[in-house]
Scaffold this motif. Structure first.
Motif, PDB file in Angstrom:
ATOM      1  N   GLN A 125      -3.780-105.115  44.215  1.00 37.51           N
ATOM      2  CA  GLN A 125      -3.705-105.376  42.780  1.00 37.51           C
ATOM      3  C   GLN A 125      -4.795-106.363  42.406  1.00 37.51           C
ATOM      4  O   GLN A 125      -5.052-107.327  43.132  1.00 37.51           O
ATOM      5  CB  GLN A 125      -2.337-105.952  42.392  1.00 37.51           C
ATOM      6  N   LEU A 126      -5.439-106.118  41.274  1.00 37.57           N
ATOM      7  CA  LEU A 126      -6.432-107.054  40.784  1.00 37.57           C
ATOM      8  C   LEU A 126      -5.746-108.308  40.268  1.00 37.57           C
ATOM      9  O   LEU A 126      -4.649-108.254  39.710  1.00 37.57           O
ATOM     10  CB  LEU A 126      -7.271-106.427  39.681  1.00 37.57           C
ATOM     11  N   GLY A 127      -6.402-109.472  40.426  1.00 38.70           N
ATOM     12  CA  GLY A 127      -5.898-110.719  39.889  1.00 38.70           C
ATOM     13  C   GLY A 127      -6.335-110.887  38.441  1.00 38.70           C
ATOM     14  O   GLY A 127      -7.031-110.039  37.871  1.00 38.70           O
ATOM     15  N   PRO A 128      -5.964-112.008  37.806  1.00 38.86           N
ATOM     16  CA  PRO A 128      -6.333-112.197  36.389  1.00 38.86           C
ATOM     17  C   PRO A 128      -7.839-112.262  36.157  1.00 38.86           C
ATOM     18  O   PRO A 128      -8.346-111.663  35.209  1.00 38.86           O
ATOM     19  CB  PRO A 128      -5.633-113.512  36.027  1.00 38.86           C
ATOM     20  N   CYS A 181      -8.173 -96.156  42.732  1.00 44.03           N
ATOM     21  CA  CYS A 181      -7.559 -96.655  41.503  1.00 44.03           C
ATOM     22  C   CYS A 181      -6.634 -97.824  41.838  1.00 44.03           C
ATOM     23  O   CYS A 181      -5.675 -97.657  42.593  1.00 44.03           O
ATOM     24  CB  CYS A 181      -6.779 -95.543  40.810  1.00 44.03           C
ATOM     25  N   VAL A 182      -6.953 -98.985  41.273  1.00 37.41           N
ATOM     26  CA  VAL A 182      -6.222-100.213  41.589  1.00 37.41           C
ATOM     27  C   VAL A 182      -5.522-100.715  40.338  1.00 37.41           C
ATOM     28  O   VAL A 182      -6.097-100.684  39.230  1.00 37.41           O
ATOM     29  CB  VAL A 182      -7.185-101.293  42.134  1.00 37.41           C
ATOM     30  N   ARG A 183      -4.287-101.185  40.529  1.00 38.43           N
ATOM     31  CA  ARG A 183      -3.509-101.683  39.391  1.00 38.43           C
ATOM     32  C   ARG A 183      -4.080-102.995  38.876  1.00 38.43           C
ATOM     33  O   ARG A 183      -4.454-103.875  39.652  1.00 38.43           O
ATOM     34  CB  ARG A 183      -2.045-101.880  39.800  1.00 38.43           C
ATOM     35  N   GLN A 184      -4.141-103.111  37.546  1.00 34.40           N
ATOM     36  CA  GLN A 184      -4.654-104.315  36.924  1.00 34.40           C
ATOM     37  C   GLN A 184      -3.572-105.389  36.855  1.00 34.40           C
ATOM     38  O   GLN A 184      -2.391-105.129  37.041  1.00 34.40           O
ATOM     39  CB  GLN A 184      -5.172-104.007  35.519  1.00 34.40           C
ATOM     40  N   TRP A 185      -3.994-106.591  36.536  1.00 36.95           N
ATOM     41  CA  TRP A 185      -3.076-107.715  36.411  1.00 36.95           C
ATOM     42  C   TRP A 185      -2.291-107.634  35.097  1.00 36.95           C
ATOM     43  O   TRP A 185      -2.832-107.276  34.061  1.00 36.95           O
ATOM     44  CB  TRP A 185      -3.859-109.019  36.444  1.00 36.95           C
ATOM     45  N   GLY A 186      -1.010-107.963  35.174  1.00 44.77           N
ATOM     46  CA  GLY A 186      -0.214-108.107  33.963  1.00 44.77           C
ATOM     47  C   GLY A 186       0.195-106.819  33.291  1.00 44.77           C
ATOM     48  O   GLY A 186       0.448-106.809  32.086  1.00 44.77           O
ATOM     49  N   GLU A 188       0.802-102.131  33.943  1.00 47.03           N
ATOM     50  CA  GLU A 188       0.858-100.957  34.811  1.00 47.03           C
ATOM     51  C   GLU A 188      -0.400-100.101  34.698  1.00 47.03           C
ATOM     52  O   GLU A 188      -0.418 -98.970  35.173  1.00 47.03           O
ATOM     53  CB  GLU A 188       2.099-100.113  34.458  1.00 47.03           C
ATOM     54  N   GLU A 189      -1.443-100.620  34.065  1.00 47.04           N
ATOM     55  CA  GLU A 189      -2.684 -99.857  33.939  1.00 47.04           C
ATOM     56  C   GLU A 189      -3.481 -99.932  35.241  1.00 47.04           C
ATOM     57  O   GLU A 189      -3.422-100.929  35.965  1.00 47.04           O
ATOM     58  CB  GLU A 189      -3.518-100.390  32.780  1.00 47.04           C
ATOM     59  N   TYR A 190      -4.238 -98.875  35.501  1.00 45.43           N
ATOM     60  CA  TYR A 190      -5.054 -98.788  36.710  1.00 45.43           C
ATOM     61  C   TYR A 190      -6.525 -98.636  36.325  1.00 45.43           C
ATOM     62  O   TYR A 190      -6.856 -98.166  35.233  1.00 45.43           O
ATOM     63  CB  TYR A 190      -4.619 -97.599  37.575  1.00 45.43           C
ATOM     64  N   HIS A 191      -7.390 -99.048  37.239  1.00 42.17           N
ATOM     65  CA  HIS A 191      -8.825 -98.872  37.015  1.00 42.17           C
ATOM     66  C   HIS A 191      -9.453 -98.324  38.293  1.00 42.17           C
ATOM     67  O   HIS A 191      -9.155 -98.784  39.407  1.00 42.17           O
ATOM     68  CB  HIS A 191      -9.487-100.206  36.660  1.00 42.17           C
ATOM     69  N   ALA A 192     -10.338 -97.338  38.129  1.00 45.18           N
ATOM     70  CA  ALA A 192     -11.022 -96.740  39.268  1.00 45.18           C
ATOM     71  C   ALA A 192     -12.187 -97.626  39.697  1.00 45.18           C
ATOM     72  O   ALA A 192     -13.091 -97.911  38.910  1.00 45.18           O
ATOM     73  CB  ALA A 192     -11.521 -95.343  38.901  1.00 45.18           C
ATOM     74  N   ILE A 193     -12.179 -98.068  40.932  1.00 41.02           N
ATOM     75  CA  ILE A 193     -13.215 -98.947  41.464  1.00 41.02           C
ATOM     76  C   ILE A 193     -14.063 -98.152  42.449  1.00 41.02           C
ATOM     77  O   ILE A 193     -13.552 -97.526  43.378  1.00 41.02           O
ATOM     78  CB  ILE A 193     -12.587-100.175  42.153  1.00 41.02           C
ATOM     79  N   GLU A 194     -15.373 -98.185  42.218  1.00 45.13           N
ATOM     80  CA  GLU A 194     -16.318 -97.418  43.028  1.00 45.13           C
ATOM     81  C   GLU A 194     -16.872 -98.284  44.146  1.00 45.13           C
ATOM     82  O   GLU A 194     -17.488 -99.331  43.905  1.00 45.13           O
ATOM     83  CB  GLU A 194     -17.477 -96.910  42.157  1.00 45.13           C
ATOM     84  N   ARG A 195     -16.633 -97.857  45.382  1.00 45.89           N
ATOM     85  CA  ARG A 195     -17.196 -98.490  46.582  1.00 45.89           C
ATOM     86  C   ARG A 195     -16.952-100.002  46.622  1.00 45.89           C
ATOM     87  O   ARG A 195     -17.802-100.767  47.074  1.00 45.89           O
ATOM     88  CB  ARG A 195     -18.684 -98.184  46.692  1.00 45.89           C
ATOM     89  N   GLY A 196     -15.813-100.400  46.114  1.00 44.08           N
ATOM     90  CA  GLY A 196     -15.401-101.794  46.240  1.00 44.08           C
ATOM     91  C   GLY A 196     -16.142-102.778  45.364  1.00 44.08           C
ATOM     92  O   GLY A 196     -16.015-103.991  45.549  1.00 44.08           O
ATOM     93  N   ARG A 197     -16.909-102.292  44.391  1.00 41.69           N
ATOM     94  CA  ARG A 197     -17.722-103.194  43.570  1.00 41.69           C
ATOM     95  C   ARG A 197     -17.244-103.155  42.112  1.00 41.69           C
ATOM     96  O   ARG A 197     -17.064-102.089  41.543  1.00 41.69           O
ATOM     97  CB  ARG A 197     -19.189-102.778  43.635  1.00 41.69           C
ATOM     98  N   VAL A 198     -17.030-104.353  41.531  1.00 43.38           N
ATOM     99  CA  VAL A 198     -16.631-104.486  40.129  1.00 43.38           C
ATOM    100  C   VAL A 198     -17.735-105.231  39.395  1.00 43.38           C
ATOM    101  O   VAL A 198     -18.145-106.326  39.808  1.00 43.38           O
ATOM    102  CB  VAL A 198     -15.302-105.244  39.984  1.00 43.38           C
ATOM    103  N   ARG A 199     -18.224-104.635  38.309  1.00 39.98           N
ATOM    104  CA  ARG A 199     -19.273-105.257  37.487  1.00 39.98           C
ATOM    105  C   ARG A 199     -18.832-105.231  36.027  1.00 39.98           C
ATOM    106  O   ARG A 199     -18.553-104.159  35.493  1.00 39.98           O
ATOM    107  CB  ARG A 199     -20.603-104.515  37.634  1.00 39.98           C
TER     108      ARG A 199
END
Length: 309
Positions: A125-128, A181-186, A188-199
């Protein structure tokens, strides 16, 4: 009615109906954006932070409204719900970026719960802060509360992430699938993360609060817009009371006396929080406020000096 002797100490069970709570103690908690009265200079500081895409570091005593700033900005600019990261001495940058339950994943693999398929997504899960840095059309609002409570290294650890606006999740960078697809903080929404990098594409609006209990490195301070909450004045306190409780302290003698007492104690060096004054006003202005023989005892109880136990 705001005051009633629900508890009498006689040990006899009885049915009671509690009076409505103060507006700021209703649950689920509601934002206080409309009630907050920004002191002089705060509006300019917020706009500077927004224009420059820099965090806003707000310093002031407890109860001065520091954390409410981000709620009001997020409400006015329609930035969505505020993400919150409350700092303690054990807080780390990694916890704010993402959480990974490695033991839970190992346990699931051993039990064969995934039917032989190794899926990392349920254990991450992503943090804040990590959620605030996701690509978005509008910046997210993030509160980093009481940053001066952190470990000495945390402000410096933040610098690289806040400067670059990106971070890597090593567990996903090494994972077999390019997209997870990783769950966001706070939520139930998810975001697709490509190759472990968030920009990030829009730098978040970040408010960091400090009680002024420590000094920060110059490299950290120069990357922030800084604002110090001014000492509360009688006119500002009257505005706050009107906004929160719709009480004109000039027309209510008891409330006027409480404001004058509060300001006098602050001038005398006492450590008090504005919410203590609001609590006292809420109780003492009610229909069933304590009588004269108990009034001062109740006021002293609510507005007890904060620097002593």
């Amino acid at each position: 009615m705001t005051w009633s002797p629900y508890y009498t100490g006689d040990g006899i069970p009885r049915d009671v109906q509690l009076a409505p709570p103060p507006p700021w103690r209703t649950f689920p908690r509601r934002p206080m954006a409309k009630e907050f009265q920004p002191p002089a200079g705060l509006v300019e500081s917020v706009n500077a932070a927004l224009h420059l895409r820099r965090p806003l570091l707000v310093t002031g005593p407890a109860g001065s409204g520091k954390s409410t700033v981000v709620e009001q900005v997020a409400s006015e600019l329609k930035l969505g719900s505020v993400l919150r990261w409350h700092i303690t001495s054990r807080s780390t940058l990694n916890d704010a970026l993402y959480r990974y339950d490695a033991l839970g994943r190992i346990h699931a693999q051993r039990l064969g719960q995934a039917g032989g398929v190794d899926d990392i997504a349920p254990f991450m899960q992503l943090g804040p802060l990590g959620t605030a840095l996701l690509p978005a059309q509008q910046p997210r609002a993030l509160l980093i509360d009481e940053v001066d409570k952190s470990d000495l290294d945390l402000p410096s650890d933040l610098l690289d992430v806040l400067e670059r606006g990106e971070y890597e999740i090593p567990e996903l960078a090494r994972y077999q699938d390019d997209t997870v697809c990783v769950r966001q903080w706070g939520g139930e929404e998810y975001h697709a993360i490509e190759r472990g990098r968030v920009r990030c594409t829009q730098f978040p609006f970040i408010v960091m609060t400090s009680n002024g209990e420590r000094d920060f490195p110059a490299a950290f301070l120069r990357r922030c817009i800084r604002y110090t909450m001014p000492p509360p004045t009688a006119p500002l306190l009257r505005q706050m009371i009107m906004a929160h409780l719709q009480i004109d302290s000039e027309e209510h003698g008891t409330v006027r006396d409480l404001v004058e007492e509060f300001v006098a104690r602050l001038d005398g060096g006492d450590s008090l929080a504005i919410d203590q004054l609001l609590n006292a006003v809420h109780v003492m202005s009610g229909i069933a406020a304590p009588g004269d023989n108990r009034r001062q005892n109740v006021v002293d109880l609510i507005m007890r000096e904060l620097s002593r136990a």
